[in-house]
Design a protein around this motif. Sequence first.
Motif, PDB file in Angstrom:
ATOM      1  N   VAL A  25     -15.786 -24.832  15.559  1.00  0.00           N
ATOM      2  CA  VAL A  25     -14.768 -23.968  16.057  1.00  0.00           C
ATOM      3  C   VAL A  25     -13.823 -24.555  17.003  1.00  0.00           C
ATOM      4  O   VAL A  25     -12.733 -24.877  17.020  1.00  0.00           O
ATOM      5  CB  VAL A  25     -15.144 -22.690  16.477  1.00  0.00           C
ATOM      6  CG1 VAL A  25     -13.927 -21.822  17.074  1.00  0.00           C
ATOM      7  CG2 VAL A  25     -15.695 -21.887  15.180  1.00  0.00           C
ATOM      8  N   LEU A  26     -14.350 -25.313  17.926  1.00  0.00           N
ATOM      9  CA  LEU A  26     -13.753 -26.002  19.029  1.00  0.00           C
ATOM     10  C   LEU A  26     -13.155 -27.238  18.392  1.00  0.00           C
ATOM     11  O   LEU A  26     -11.920 -27.418  18.802  1.00  0.00           O
ATOM     12  CB  LEU A  26     -14.487 -26.402  20.250  1.00  0.00           C
ATOM     13  CG  LEU A  26     -14.945 -25.270  21.100  1.00  0.00           C
ATOM     14  CD1 LEU A  26     -15.923 -25.727  22.172  1.00  0.00           C
ATOM     15  CD2 LEU A  26     -13.786 -24.461  21.576  1.00  0.00           C
ATOM     16  N   VAL A  27     -13.746 -28.034  17.646  1.00  0.00           N
ATOM     17  CA  VAL A  27     -12.899 -28.966  16.900  1.00  0.00           C
ATOM     18  C   VAL A  27     -11.732 -28.958  16.222  1.00  0.00           C
ATOM     19  O   VAL A  27     -10.714 -29.235  16.378  1.00  0.00           O
ATOM     20  CB  VAL A  27     -13.835 -29.887  16.341  1.00  0.00           C
ATOM     21  CG1 VAL A  27     -13.356 -30.945  15.133  1.00  0.00           C
ATOM     22  CG2 VAL A  27     -14.842 -30.410  17.102  1.00  0.00           C
ATOM     23  N   VAL A  28     -12.035 -27.726  15.197  1.00  0.00           N
ATOM     24  CA  VAL A  28     -10.723 -27.293  14.585  1.00  0.00           C
ATOM     25  C   VAL A  28      -9.562 -26.709  15.306  1.00  0.00           C
ATOM     26  O   VAL A  28      -8.340 -27.126  15.131  1.00  0.00           O
ATOM     27  CB  VAL A  28     -11.216 -26.430  13.546  1.00  0.00           C
ATOM     28  CG1 VAL A  28     -10.147 -25.681  12.838  1.00  0.00           C
ATOM     29  CG2 VAL A  28     -12.212 -26.738  12.422  1.00  0.00           C
ATOM     30  N   ARG A  29     -10.016 -25.822  16.440  1.00  0.00           N
ATOM     31  CA  ARG A  29      -8.937 -25.380  17.386  1.00  0.00           C
ATOM     32  C   ARG A  29      -8.190 -26.613  17.892  1.00  0.00           C
ATOM     33  O   ARG A  29      -6.766 -26.517  17.899  1.00  0.00           O
ATOM     34  CB  ARG A  29      -9.657 -24.530  18.272  1.00  0.00           C
ATOM     35  CG  ARG A  29      -8.764 -23.764  19.235  1.00  0.00           C
ATOM     36  CD  ARG A  29      -9.417 -22.851  20.236  1.00  0.00           C
ATOM     37  NE  ARG A  29      -8.277 -22.127  20.956  1.00  0.00           N
ATOM     38  CZ  ARG A  29      -8.293 -22.077  22.291  1.00  0.00           C
ATOM     39  NH1 ARG A  29      -9.487 -22.039  22.961  1.00  0.00           N
ATOM     40  NH2 ARG A  29      -7.474 -21.564  23.037  1.00  0.00           N
ATOM     41  N   PHE A  30      -8.875 -27.390  18.546  1.00  0.00           N
ATOM     42  CA  PHE A  30      -8.183 -28.632  19.126  1.00  0.00           C
ATOM     43  C   PHE A  30      -7.399 -29.397  18.161  1.00  0.00           C
ATOM     44  O   PHE A  30      -6.223 -29.935  18.427  1.00  0.00           O
ATOM     45  CB  PHE A  30      -8.995 -29.536  19.938  1.00  0.00           C
ATOM     46  CG  PHE A  30      -9.798 -29.040  21.231  1.00  0.00           C
ATOM     47  CD1 PHE A  30      -8.920 -28.320  22.033  1.00  0.00           C
ATOM     48  CD2 PHE A  30     -10.954 -28.864  21.769  1.00  0.00           C
ATOM     49  CE1 PHE A  30      -9.285 -27.658  23.172  1.00  0.00           C
ATOM     50  CE2 PHE A  30     -11.385 -28.399  22.519  1.00  0.00           C
ATOM     51  CZ  PHE A  30     -10.763 -27.500  23.492  1.00  0.00           C
ATOM     52  N   ARG A  33      -4.119 -27.408  17.497  1.00  0.00           N
ATOM     53  CA  ARG A  33      -3.551 -26.991  18.702  1.00  0.00           C
ATOM     54  C   ARG A  33      -1.913 -27.753  18.713  1.00  0.00           C
ATOM     55  O   ARG A  33      -1.048 -27.074  18.656  1.00  0.00           O
ATOM     56  CB  ARG A  33      -4.034 -27.076  19.789  1.00  0.00           C
ATOM     57  CG  ARG A  33      -3.168 -26.961  21.079  1.00  0.00           C
ATOM     58  CD  ARG A  33      -3.818 -26.934  22.443  1.00  0.00           C
ATOM     59  NE  ARG A  33      -4.966 -27.482  22.688  1.00  0.00           N
ATOM     60  CZ  ARG A  33      -5.695 -27.993  23.700  1.00  0.00           C
ATOM     61  NH1 ARG A  33      -4.715 -28.088  24.639  1.00  0.00           N
ATOM     62  NH2 ARG A  33      -6.723 -28.483  23.642  1.00  0.00           N
ATOM     63  N   ASP A  34      -2.048 -29.061  18.346  1.00  0.00           N
ATOM     64  CA  ASP A  34      -0.748 -29.746  18.461  1.00  0.00           C
ATOM     65  C   ASP A  34      -0.449 -30.052  17.079  1.00  0.00           C
ATOM     66  O   ASP A  34       0.801 -31.047  17.011  1.00  0.00           O
ATOM     67  CB  ASP A  34      -1.032 -31.190  19.494  1.00  0.00           C
ATOM     68  CG  ASP A  34      -1.378 -30.489  20.979  1.00  0.00           C
ATOM     69  OD1 ASP A  34      -0.612 -29.560  21.348  1.00  0.00           O
ATOM     70  OD2 ASP A  34      -1.818 -31.370  21.484  1.00  0.00           O
ATOM     71  N   ALA A  35      -0.686 -29.791  16.315  1.00  0.00           N
ATOM     72  CA  ALA A  35      -0.368 -29.928  14.740  1.00  0.00           C
ATOM     73  C   ALA A  35       0.779 -29.320  14.402  1.00  0.00           C
ATOM     74  O   ALA A  35       0.836 -28.252  14.527  1.00  0.00           O
ATOM     75  CB  ALA A  35      -1.507 -29.572  13.703  1.00  0.00           C
ATOM     76  N   GLY A  42      -3.872 -29.291   5.749  1.00  0.00           N
ATOM     77  CA  GLY A  42      -4.683 -30.331   5.669  1.00  0.00           C
ATOM     78  C   GLY A  42      -5.883 -30.325   6.542  1.00  0.00           C
ATOM     79  O   GLY A  42      -7.165 -30.740   6.046  1.00  0.00           O
ATOM     80  N   ILE A  43      -5.717 -29.943   7.596  1.00  0.00           N
ATOM     81  CA  ILE A  43      -6.762 -29.927   8.586  1.00  0.00           C
ATOM     82  C   ILE A  43      -7.941 -29.056   8.169  1.00  0.00           C
ATOM     83  O   ILE A  43      -9.125 -29.224   8.297  1.00  0.00           O
ATOM     84  CB  ILE A  43      -6.242 -29.853  10.039  1.00  0.00           C
ATOM     85  CG1 ILE A  43      -5.478 -30.907  10.728  1.00  0.00           C
ATOM     86  CG2 ILE A  43      -7.173 -29.414  11.088  1.00  0.00           C
ATOM     87  CD1 ILE A  43      -4.509 -30.514  11.695  1.00  0.00           C
ATOM     88  N   LEU A  44      -7.296 -27.732   7.557  1.00  0.00           N
ATOM     89  CA  LEU A  44      -8.273 -26.798   7.461  1.00  0.00           C
ATOM     90  C   LEU A  44      -9.105 -27.109   6.218  1.00  0.00           C
ATOM     91  O   LEU A  44     -10.172 -26.795   5.987  1.00  0.00           O
ATOM     92  CB  LEU A  44      -7.295 -25.431   7.157  1.00  0.00           C
ATOM     93  CG  LEU A  44      -6.989 -24.712   8.406  1.00  0.00           C
ATOM     94  CD1 LEU A  44      -6.133 -23.612   8.340  1.00  0.00           C
ATOM     95  CD2 LEU A  44      -8.240 -24.653   9.295  1.00  0.00           C
ATOM     96  N   THR A  45      -8.422 -27.796   5.244  1.00  0.00           N
ATOM     97  CA  THR A  45      -9.108 -28.140   3.927  1.00  0.00           C
ATOM     98  C   THR A  45     -10.124 -29.290   4.335  1.00  0.00           C
ATOM     99  O   THR A  45     -11.378 -29.028   3.758  1.00  0.00           O
ATOM    100  CB  THR A  45      -8.169 -28.961   3.096  1.00  0.00           C
ATOM    101  OG1 THR A  45      -7.191 -27.963   2.713  1.00  0.00           O
ATOM    102  CG2 THR A  45      -8.657 -29.232   1.922  1.00  0.00           C
ATOM    103  N   ALA A  46      -9.696 -30.399   5.308  1.00  0.00           N
ATOM    104  CA  ALA A  46     -10.793 -31.230   5.723  1.00  0.00           C
ATOM    105  C   ALA A  46     -11.856 -30.496   6.246  1.00  0.00           C
ATOM    106  O   ALA A  46     -13.313 -30.995   6.137  1.00  0.00           O
ATOM    107  CB  ALA A  46     -10.267 -32.234   6.753  1.00  0.00           C
TER     108      ALA A  46
END
Length: 58
Positions: A25-30, A33-35, A42-46
Amino acid sequence: MDPLLVLFLSLGAVLTVLIVAAAGVLVVRFALRDAKSQDRAGILTAAAEVVRAFRGRR
């Protein structure tokens, strides 16, 4: 098997799962954050692909 040993082993397994989930969760949140908004899909798909790989579906 000793019941106390079973208790410690199960608590250790649960704690391990909670730590791994919190780290994910922290990796995805960080990452989000600036995306920019067009990059978020794309981030959520990865992240979903990584979860599928860990669960053995890929």
